[in-house]
Design a protein around this motif. Sequence first.
Motif, mmCIF file in Angstrom:
data_model
loop_
_atom_site.group_PDB
_atom_site.id
_atom_site.type_symbol
_atom_site.label_atom_id
_atom_site.label_comp_id
_atom_site.label_asym_id
_atom_site.label_seq_id
_atom_site.Cartn_x
_atom_site.Cartn_y
_atom_site.Cartn_z
ATOM 1 N N LYS A 213 0.817 -1.211 0.000
ATOM 2 C CA LYS A 213 0.000 0.000 0.000
ATOM 3 C C LYS A 213 0.857 1.271 0.000
ATOM 4 N N ARG A 214 2.092 1.157 0.433
ATOM 5 C CA ARG A 214 2.983 2.313 0.525
ATOM 6 C C ARG A 214 3.722 2.606 -0.787
ATOM 7 N N PHE A 215 3.531 1.775 -1.819
ATOM 8 C CA PHE A 215 4.311 1.903 -3.055
ATOM 9 C C PHE A 215 3.424 1.782 -4.291
ATOM 10 N N ASP A 216 3.899 2.346 -5.392
ATOM 11 C CA ASP A 216 3.166 2.236 -6.649
ATOM 12 C C ASP A 216 3.510 0.921 -7.346
ATOM 13 N N ASP A 217 2.780 0.632 -8.413
ATOM 14 C CA ASP A 217 2.941 -0.641 -9.121
ATOM 15 C C ASP A 217 4.271 -0.762 -9.859
ATOM 16 N N ASP A 218 4.889 0.353 -10.216
ATOM 17 C CA ASP A 218 6.195 0.291 -10.871
ATOM 18 C C ASP A 218 7.278 -0.113 -9.884
ATOM 19 N N THR A 219 7.106 0.285 -8.637
ATOM 20 C CA THR A 219 8.092 -0.025 -7.610
ATOM 21 C C THR A 219 7.906 -1.425 -7.047
ATOM 22 N N MET A 220 6.661 -1.778 -6.734
ATOM 23 C CA MET A 220 6.413 -3.031 -6.029
ATOM 24 C C MET A 220 5.245 -3.791 -6.648
ATOM 25 N N ALA A 221 5.473 -5.070 -6.857
ATOM 26 C CA ALA A 221 4.421 -5.939 -7.382
ATOM 27 C C ALA A 221 3.397 -6.236 -6.292
ATOM 28 N N ASP A 222 2.223 -6.676 -6.700
ATOM 29 C CA ASP A 222 1.233 -7.122 -5.729
ATOM 30 C C ASP A 222 1.786 -8.324 -4.970
ATOM 31 N N PRO A 223 1.553 -8.395 -3.666
ATOM 32 C CA PRO A 223 2.052 -9.524 -2.878
ATOM 33 C C PRO A 223 1.438 -10.841 -3.341
ATOM 34 N N LEU A 224 2.258 -11.896 -3.267
ATOM 35 C CA LEU A 224 1.803 -13.224 -3.662
ATOM 36 C C LEU A 224 2.108 -14.243 -2.570
ATOM 37 N N ASN A 225 1.147 -15.104 -2.328
ATOM 38 C CA ASN A 225 1.355 -16.245 -1.442
ATOM 39 C C ASN A 225 2.262 -17.233 -2.175
ATOM 40 N N VAL A 226 3.263 -17.768 -1.491
ATOM 41 C CA VAL A 226 4.184 -18.691 -2.160
ATOM 42 C C VAL A 226 3.480 -19.956 -2.630
ATOM 43 N N ASN A 227 2.325 -20.275 -2.069
ATOM 44 C CA ASN A 227 1.619 -21.460 -2.545
ATOM 45 C C ASN A 227 0.929 -21.228 -3.886
ATOM 46 N N ARG A 228 0.985 -19.982 -4.370
ATOM 47 C CA ARG A 228 0.420 -19.633 -5.681
ATOM 48 C C ARG A 228 1.477 -19.016 -6.586
ATOM 49 N N THR A 229 2.737 -19.317 -6.308
ATOM 50 C CA THR A 229 3.839 -18.679 -7.005
ATOM 51 C C THR A 229 4.631 -19.686 -7.825
ATOM 52 N N ALA A 230 4.875 -19.347 -9.071
ATOM 53 C CA ALA A 230 5.762 -20.152 -9.908
ATOM 54 C C ALA A 230 7.199 -19.739 -9.609
ATOM 55 N N VAL A 231 8.094 -20.693 -9.635
ATOM 56 C CA VAL A 231 9.501 -20.431 -9.348
ATOM 57 C C VAL A 231 10.038 -19.336 -10.264
ATOM 58 N N GLU A 232 9.679 -19.358 -11.544
ATOM 59 C CA GLU A 232 10.153 -18.360 -12.503
ATOM 60 C C GLU A 232 9.721 -16.954 -12.094
ATOM 61 N N ASP A 233 8.500 -16.831 -11.584
ATOM 62 C CA ASP A 233 8.009 -15.522 -11.153
ATOM 63 C C ASP A 233 8.804 -15.017 -9.952
ATOM 64 N N PHE A 234 9.125 -15.903 -9.043
ATOM 65 C CA PHE A 234 9.896 -15.555 -7.850
ATOM 66 C C PHE A 234 11.309 -15.118 -8.239
ATOM 67 N N LEU A 235 11.920 -15.846 -9.143
ATOM 68 C CA LEU A 235 13.317 -15.601 -9.512
ATOM 69 C C LEU A 235 13.524 -14.356 -10.376
ATOM 70 N N GLN A 236 12.471 -13.785 -10.922
ATOM 71 C CA GLN A 236 12.631 -12.633 -11.810
ATOM 72 C C GLN A 236 13.012 -11.348 -11.082
ATOM 73 N N TYR A 237 12.871 -11.321 -9.764
ATOM 74 C CA TYR A 237 13.132 -10.092 -9.001
ATOM 75 C C TYR A 237 14.551 -10.047 -8.451
ATOM 76 N N SER A 238 15.148 -8.859 -8.509
ATOM 77 C CA SER A 238 16.451 -8.634 -7.876
ATOM 78 C C SER A 238 16.278 -8.195 -6.431
ATOM 79 N N TYR A 239 15.093 -7.663 -6.111
ATOM 80 C CA TYR A 239 14.767 -7.227 -4.756
ATOM 81 C C TYR A 239 13.532 -7.987 -4.298
ATOM 82 N N LEU A 240 13.632 -8.581 -3.117
ATOM 83 C CA LEU A 240 12.536 -9.388 -2.582
ATOM 84 C C LEU A 240 12.270 -9.033 -1.129
ATOM 85 N N ILE A 241 10.994 -8.928 -0.784
ATOM 86 C CA ILE A 241 10.564 -8.843 0.612
ATOM 87 C C ILE A 241 9.776 -10.115 0.875
ATOM 88 N N LEU A 242 10.229 -10.861 1.872
ATOM 89 C CA LEU A 242 9.646 -12.167 2.165
ATOM 90 C C LEU A 242 9.123 -12.207 3.591
#
Length: 180
Positions: A24-53
């Motif tokens: 909520k504190r960031f725009d869509d260019d800065t931060m993607a919508d949060p995803l539950n890891v049980n609905r995440t493809a490995v490729e989608d996870f690996l595409q980011y250089s910055y991660l908040i987990l």
Amino acid sequence: MARIGVFFGTNTGKSRKVAKLIKKRFDDDTMADPLNVNRTAVEDFLQYSYLILGTPTLGDGVLPGLSADCESESWEEFLPKLGDADFTGKTIALYGLGDQVGYGEEFLDAMIELHQFFASRGATLVGRWPVEGYEFQHSESVMDGQFVGLALDLDNQGGLTEQRLDSWLKLIAGPFDLAL
């Protein structure tokens, strides 16, 4: 594509709630919508250089997953899917949820599991958080006198969550190249 990926594991939805507070504190260019890891493809996870987990600590101090009696898969099942992925060059910040009163002997223990997993694969981990202001007996997630990530207790200190989030986001702003 957004620069920062936000992923969480959850059982009760509290980690998801925190992820949404962060987003909520960031725009869509800065931060993607949060995803539950049980609905995440490995490729989608690996595409980011910055991660908040984010993760809660369940039971006797474990990550959420089927063996912790979660209703669906979570971090326990997702981490093995990452295999030997190299996280060198990636910057990761962690947040953990726990109950320091009810589970003070293993407060936020699951967060160290994420820390160790990604550190052993070359990631740069940022966002250590002070232990002052908490009352717990033991936490595996304390290294050199600090938590390895943001420590949140929505059960007993929910009123401090927004303030702690804001302070922590300022703390990780430099390594994440964020303008706050």
